[in-house]
Design a protein around this motif. Sequence first.
Motif, PDB file in Angstrom:
ATOM      1  N   ARG A   1       0.856  -1.183   0.000  1.00 11.93           N
ATOM      2  CA  ARG A   1       0.000   0.000   0.000  1.00 11.93           C
ATOM      3  C   ARG A   1       0.886   1.225   0.000  1.00 11.93           C
ATOM      4  O   ARG A   1       1.904   1.269   0.692  1.00 11.93           O
ATOM      5  CB  ARG A   1      -0.901   0.015   1.227  1.00 11.93           C
ATOM      6  N   ILE A   2       0.472   2.221  -0.800  1.00 14.15           N
ATOM      7  CA  ILE A   2       1.124   3.522  -0.778  1.00 14.15           C
ATOM      8  C   ILE A   2       0.129   4.527  -0.225  1.00 14.15           C
ATOM      9  O   ILE A   2      -0.998   4.631  -0.721  1.00 14.15           O
ATOM     10  CB  ILE A   2       1.592   3.938  -2.182  1.00 14.15           C
ATOM     11  N   LEU A   3       0.553   5.257   0.775  1.00 16.87           N
ATOM     12  CA  LEU A   3      -0.293   6.260   1.419  1.00 16.87           C
ATOM     13  C   LEU A   3       0.304   7.640   1.252  1.00 16.87           C
ATOM     14  O   LEU A   3       1.540   7.776   1.218  1.00 16.87           O
ATOM     15  CB  LEU A   3      -0.395   5.988   2.925  1.00 16.87           C
ATOM     16  N   LYS A   4      -0.545   8.633   1.194  1.00 12.93           N
ATOM     17  CA  LYS A   4      -0.051  10.005   1.220  1.00 12.93           C
ATOM     18  C   LYS A   4       0.000  10.489   2.664  1.00 12.93           C
ATOM     19  O   LYS A   4      -0.758  10.018   3.529  1.00 12.93           O
ATOM     20  CB  LYS A   4      -0.961  10.902   0.387  1.00 12.93           C
ATOM     21  N   ILE A   5       0.900  11.397   2.921  1.00 11.79           N
ATOM     22  CA  ILE A   5       1.042  11.959   4.265  1.00 11.79           C
ATOM     23  C   ILE A   5      -0.314  12.489   4.738  1.00 11.79           C
ATOM     24  O   ILE A   5      -1.002  13.202   4.007  1.00 11.79           O
ATOM     25  CB  ILE A   5       2.092  13.079   4.291  1.00 11.79           C
TER      26      ILE A   5
ATOM     27  N   GLY B   1       2.248 -13.593   9.951  1.00 11.46           N
ATOM     28  CA  GLY B   1       1.683 -13.412   8.633  1.00 11.46           C
ATOM     29  C   GLY B   1       2.769 -13.100   7.623  1.00 11.46           C
ATOM     30  O   GLY B   1       3.956 -13.016   7.973  1.00 11.46           O
ATOM     31  N   GLU B   2       2.357 -12.897   6.365  1.00 14.18           N
ATOM     32  CA  GLU B   2       3.311 -12.697   5.284  1.00 14.18           C
ATOM     33  C   GLU B   2       3.812 -11.266   5.171  1.00 14.18           C
ATOM     34  O   GLU B   2       4.703 -10.984   4.381  1.00 14.18           O
ATOM     35  CB  GLU B   2       2.688 -13.131   3.964  1.00 14.18           C
ATOM     36  N   GLY B   3       3.220 -10.347   5.904  1.00 15.24           N
ATOM     37  CA  GLY B   3       3.717  -8.980   5.905  1.00 15.24           C
ATOM     38  C   GLY B   3       2.903  -8.037   5.033  1.00 15.24           C
ATOM     39  O   GLY B   3       2.290  -8.455   4.041  1.00 15.24           O
ATOM     40  N   SER B   4       2.935  -6.765   5.398  1.00 11.67           N
ATOM     41  CA  SER B   4       2.307  -5.691   4.625  1.00 11.67           C
ATOM     42  C   SER B   4       3.333  -4.585   4.431  1.00 11.67           C
ATOM     43  O   SER B   4       3.836  -4.041   5.413  1.00 11.67           O
ATOM     44  CB  SER B   4       1.081  -5.114   5.356  1.00 11.67           C
ATOM     45  N   TRP B   5       3.641  -4.314   3.154  1.00 16.40           N
ATOM     46  CA  TRP B   5       4.640  -3.285   2.835  1.00 16.40           C
ATOM     47  C   TRP B   5       3.921  -1.959   2.668  1.00 16.40           C
ATOM     48  O   TRP B   5       3.104  -1.787   1.757  1.00 16.40           O
ATOM     49  CB  TRP B   5       5.371  -3.651   1.547  1.00 16.40           C
ATOM     50  N   LEU B   6       4.235  -1.004   3.533  1.00 13.49           N
ATOM     51  CA  LEU B   6       3.565   0.281   3.526  1.00 13.49           C
ATOM     52  C   LEU B   6       4.571   1.379   3.238  1.00 13.49           C
ATOM     53  O   LEU B   6       5.615   1.467   3.880  1.00 13.49           O
ATOM     54  CB  LEU B   6       2.892   0.543   4.866  1.00 13.49           C
ATOM     55  N   THR B   7       4.236   2.229   2.260  1.00 11.36           N
ATOM     56  CA  THR B   7       5.068   3.388   1.937  1.00 11.36           C
ATOM     57  C   THR B   7       4.225   4.638   2.107  1.00 11.36           C
ATOM     58  O   THR B   7       3.113   4.715   1.575  1.00 11.36           O
ATOM     59  CB  THR B   7       5.591   3.322   0.489  1.00 11.36           C
ATOM     60  N   VAL B   8       4.752   5.605   2.844  1.00 12.59           N
ATOM     61  CA  VAL B   8       4.066   6.886   3.045  1.00 12.59           C
ATOM     62  C   VAL B   8       4.845   7.961   2.297  1.00 12.59           C
ATOM     63  O   VAL B   8       6.037   8.180   2.558  1.00 12.59           O
ATOM     64  CB  VAL B   8       3.953   7.244   4.529  1.00 12.59           C
ATOM     65  N   VAL B   9       4.169   8.622   1.353  1.00 14.92           N
ATOM     66  CA  VAL B   9       4.858   9.622   0.521  1.00 14.92           C
ATOM     67  C   VAL B   9       4.210  10.994   0.657  1.00 14.92           C
ATOM     68  O   VAL B   9       3.071  11.102   1.105  1.00 14.92           O
ATOM     69  CB  VAL B   9       4.881   9.188  -0.957  1.00 14.92           C
TER      70      VAL B   9
END
Lengths: 111, 115
Positions: B11-15, B107-115
Amino acid sequence: AQSVAQPEDQVNVAEGNPLTVKCTYSVSGNPYLFWYVQYPNRGLQFLLKYITGDNLVKGSYGFEAEFNKSQTSFHLKKPSALVSDSALYFCAGGSQGNLIFGKGTKLSVKP
Amino acid sequence: NAGVTQTPKFRILKIGQSMTLQCTQDMNHNYMYWYRQDPGMGLKLIYYSVGAGITDKGEVPNGYNVSRSTTEDFPLRLELAAPSQTSVYFCASSYSYASSGNTIYFGEGSWLTVV
């Protein structure tokens, strides 16, 4: 405070050679110690654990670990490394409260 | 046997945005955990729960919230996402305290990026 240390960031081994990944702990009382392996982009998988009894613990994929109370260590070992063993290895331990994880050691096995 | 299932995977999130990471386990485990993994830093415990209706803070709880309405589910909510929350998140469970020798399953993990 309880702590678990993995003194090596990376271990390099040639395929077929024995491997050791080191772990030391500082835990009050009787420690419970675990090894986990993480392959790229995957979750952590349980390898083995020490609760009590025999100091040599055998686990998955041919791995074993030796509990040494006097040296407060729980090193992970395998007699003959495989390229497929290349992964990130985590030691974890505790005696009360939540488990403490080491920072991880990257194992690289070259053909 | 599914074990511990978490979504989304990426998931990519905005600030400033908010989101919820979902986690469910089918092993009837009492204990559930949320960890974050940052490069070279190992795993840090965010929150944990010892049973439905009971949650407690771990080592790095700031910026997160959790709830445990059922034995199976343990969602993690990020409020007002910040770049410092860019990380890999792992949900995990165990029958009882891992420091009593109970194995934690991840679990298998959740990759989170906040931009």
